[in-house]
Design an enzyme around this catalytic site. Structure first.
Site, short mmCIF file in Angstrom:
data_model
loop_
_atom_site.label_atom_id
_atom_site.label_comp_id
_atom_site.label_asym_id
_atom_site.label_seq_id
_atom_site.Cartn_x
_atom_site.Cartn_y
_atom_site.Cartn_z
N SER A 10 3.38 3.22 10.49
CA SER A 10 4.15 2.29 9.76
C SER A 10 5.26 2.67 9.83
CB SER A 10 3.57 2.16 8.62
OG SER A 10 3.42 3.48 7.89
N GLU A 12 9.26 1.49 8.12
CA GLU A 12 10.12 1.11 6.61
C GLU A 12 11.49 0.55 7.30
OE1 GLU A 12 9.61 3.26 3.27
OE2 GLU A 12 11.69 2.87 2.70
N TYR A 44 12.40 -2.61 -1.88
CA TYR A 44 12.80 -3.77 -2.83
C TYR A 44 13.63 -2.92 -3.98
CZ TYR A 44 11.91 -7.12 -6.64
OH TYR A 44 12.11 -8.09 -7.77
N ARG A 101 7.41 2.65 -9.01
CA ARG A 101 8.08 2.51 -10.48
C ARG A 101 9.65 2.19 -9.95
NH1 ARG A 101 10.75 7.47 -13.42
NH2 ARG A 101 12.09 7.27 -11.95
N GLY A 102 10.33 2.85 -8.98
CA GLY A 102 11.69 2.43 -8.51
C GLY A 102 12.57 3.23 -9.58
N ASP A 103 13.93 3.00 -9.19
CA ASP A 103 14.89 3.46 -10.03
C ASP A 103 15.94 2.56 -10.34
OD1 ASP A 103 14.29 6.39 -10.04
OD2 ASP A 103 14.70 6.43 -7.82
N GLN A 172 7.56 11.14 0.12
CA GLN A 172 9.03 10.82 0.38
C GLN A 172 9.24 11.88 1.67
OE1 GLN A 172 12.21 10.14 0.25
NE2 GLN A 172 11.86 10.09 -1.87
N PHE A 212 21.38 11.07 0.44
CA PHE A 212 20.19 10.86 0.11
C PHE A 212 19.23 12.02 -0.38
CE2 PHE A 212 19.48 6.94 3.47
CZ PHE A 212 20.52 6.28 2.65
N HIS A 262 4.61 7.58 8.83
CA HIS A 262 5.61 6.48 8.20
C HIS A 262 7.11 6.78 8.49
CE1 HIS A 262 6.33 3.22 5.41
NE2 HIS A 262 7.34 4.03 4.78
P1 FAD Z 1 5.99 7.27 -10.63
O1 FAD Z 1 4.69 7.43 -9.77
O2 FAD Z 1 5.79 6.23 -11.89
O3 FAD Z 1 6.52 8.50 -11.17
C1 FAD Z 1 7.77 8.66 -11.46
C2 FAD Z 1 7.99 9.94 -12.37
O4 FAD Z 1 7.46 9.80 -13.44
C3 FAD Z 1 7.62 11.35 -11.65
O5 FAD Z 1 8.18 12.31 -12.03
C4 FAD Z 1 6.17 11.22 -12.35
O6 FAD Z 1 5.46 12.73 -12.47
C5 FAD Z 1 6.28 10.92 -13.64
N1 FAD Z 1 4.96 10.20 -14.44
C6 FAD Z 1 4.18 9.38 -13.77
N2 FAD Z 1 3.41 8.72 -14.70
C7 FAD Z 1 3.87 9.52 -15.92
C8 FAD Z 1 3.32 9.31 -17.07
N3 FAD Z 1 2.10 8.59 -17.34
N4 FAD Z 1 3.71 10.33 -18.14
C9 FAD Z 1 5.01 11.00 -17.95
N5 FAD Z 1 5.62 11.04 -16.77
C10 FAD Z 1 5.03 10.34 -15.53
N6 FAD Z 1 12.48 2.84 -4.86
C11 FAD Z 1 12.92 1.70 -4.86
O7 FAD Z 1 13.81 1.24 -5.71
N7 FAD Z 1 12.56 0.69 -4.16
C12 FAD Z 1 11.65 0.98 -3.02
O8 FAD Z 1 11.46 0.29 -2.19
C13 FAD Z 1 11.35 2.19 -2.79
N8 FAD Z 1 10.52 2.62 -1.84
C14 FAD Z 1 9.90 3.78 -1.65
C15 FAD Z 1 8.96 4.17 -0.60
C16 FAD Z 1 8.37 5.57 -0.61
C17 FAD Z 1 7.19 5.80 0.27
C18 FAD Z 1 8.86 6.32 -1.58
C19 FAD Z 1 8.35 7.93 -1.59
C20 FAD Z 1 9.82 6.33 -2.50
C21 FAD Z 1 10.36 4.86 -2.75
N9 FAD Z 1 11.18 4.50 -3.64
C22 FAD Z 1 11.73 3.07 -3.96
C23 FAD Z 1 11.91 5.53 -4.51
C24 FAD Z 1 10.96 5.58 -5.92
O9 FAD Z 1 10.91 4.46 -6.63
C25 FAD Z 1 11.53 6.74 -6.72
O10 FAD Z 1 11.31 8.27 -6.17
C26 FAD Z 1 11.24 6.70 -8.18
O11 FAD Z 1 12.09 7.51 -8.94
C27 FAD Z 1 9.85 7.04 -8.54
O12 FAD Z 1 8.86 6.14 -8.17
P2 FAD Z 1 7.33 6.05 -8.01
O13 FAD Z 1 6.71 5.19 -7.56
O14 FAD Z 1 7.05 7.42 -7.31
O15 FAD Z 1 7.11 6.43 -9.74
#
Ligand code: FAD
Length: 292
Positions: A10, A12, A44, A101-103, A172, A212, A262
């Site tokens: 895949s 990106e 996104y 989740r995103g940032d 990541q 990054f 990926h």
């Molecule tokens: P989560 O899985 O929600 O985790 C985030 C943090 O919260 C972690 O530290 C986790 O341990 C903690 N956590 C989770 N659940 C709980 C809970 N119940 N209680 C307390 N803590 C908890 N970002 C973008 O904005 N747009 C994109 O398109 C994008 N694409 C990405 C693609 C890939 C393959 C990767 C690896 C990252 C991408 N990111 C993107 C970055 C990502 O959004 C960030 O790393 C963000 O900080 C975390 O997203 P996540 O979905 O991993 O979050």
């Protein structure tokens, strides 16, 4: 030869900011598509910061008949907004989403404005609302998420996210294969059985990579950092060295059983095509010239 890898390859891309960037991206995707990847994913911006540009890019990909997995970042967005986006994708025949989740970009308001606090909550919502309609990818962190309270907590959260309904995960990027294999072992111990696809970042530009990596918590091993620093502005040497490093990493990952790759293409065809060529992923005619 890893020709069968095409079934799990895949690629990106991100939505460009300008029409010039869009034109370049279309050229890159056309070349990359000669690899016949399983799908292209498109990032996104959390809080909807790239919403229209992501839509435009996804629409173009779908018009080319390309299997597309839009990313969907939930932080800072309400349930109705997420629902509208998913409905939009459903009408385009999208069957795969990368749920994150995103940032939030700085200045985009408070994270608690949204309905979903974590990606797991988005995954649960997608499953409740849409059943098995989408293949859901989530993010995984072999070197652990930079905001995680501990490695153990991060793994527990990953396990929960998968249990909420993720089909597979993309990592990541990382440069240390041992981190990936150790993470897989931890997952196996926890009974997490979904495929975890390694995310691969081609090395083409040191300062951008360093920036990054600091932001996302990916470690650049000292020996790689020092070699890259020593090349200074010599882009050709950076690319040649980067190619060798990432090629060896991919080979180690694949021979160790990684279920696919990926690539974070950064909207450039050349580095990813060259890596795939040397990995024996057979491109269709025209890709070798594009990678040169
Ligand atoms: P989560 O899985 O929600 O985790 C985030 C943090 O919260 C972690 O530290 C986790 O341990 C903690 N956590 C989770 N659940 C709980 C809970 N119940 N209680 C307390 N803590 C908890 N970002 C973008 O904005 N747009 C994109 O398109 C994008 N694409 C990405 C693609 C890939 C393959 C990767 C690896 C990252 C991408 N990111 C993107 C970055 C990502 O959004 C960030 O790393 C963000 O900080 C975390 O997203 P996540 O979905 O991993 O979050």
């Amino acid at each position: 030869m890893h020709t069968q890898l095409q079934d799990t390859l895949s690629l990106e891309i991100f939505p460009p900011k300008t029409s010039e960037g869009m034109t370049k991206l279309k050229g890159a995707v056309t070349k990359l598509n000669t690899l016949k990847p399983l799908y292209f994913s498109c990032t996104y911006g959390a809080g909807g910061s790239t919403r229209e540009r992501t839509f435009e890019t996804v629409t173009w990909l779908r018009e080319q008949g390309i299997e597309t997995a839009p990313h969907l970042a939930c932080i800072g967005s309400g349930k109705d907004e997420i629902h509208d986006i998913v409905e939009h994708y459903a009408t385009q025949g999208i069957s795969r989403l990368v749920a994150l989740r995103g940032d939030l970009p700085s200045g985009m308001g408070r994270p608690d404005r949204g309905t979903f606090r974590y990606a797991s909550e988005l995954v649960s919502y997608l499953r409740e609302e849409y059943g098995a309609r989408f293949h859901i990818e989530v993010a995984a962190y072999p070197e652990f998420h930079p905001q995680a309270a501990s490695a153990t907590a991060d793994l527990e959260h990953f396990k929960h996210k998968v249990a909420c309904g993720a089909d597979s995960a993309i990592t990541q990027y990382f440069f240390n294969a041992d981190a990936y294999f150790a993470f897989l072992e931890l997952c196996a111990q926890q009974g997490i059985s979904v495929p975890v696809i390694p995310g691969i970042m081609p090395i083409t530009n040191y300062s951008q990579l360093a920036r990054f990596s600091d932001a996302c918590g990916a470690e650049i091993p000292r020996w790689i950092r020092r070699r890259l620093e020593a090349f200074g502005e010599d882009r050709a040497s950076i690319r040649a060295f980067g190619h060798e490093v990432i090629l060896k990493l991919c080979e180690r990952l694949l021979s160790g059983g990684a279920p696919g790759l990926h690539f974070y293409t950064m909207n450039q065809a050349g580095p990813t095509l060259a890596l795939c060529r040397d990995l024996g992923i057979a491109p269709t005619a025209g890709a070798d010239a594009a990678a040169a």
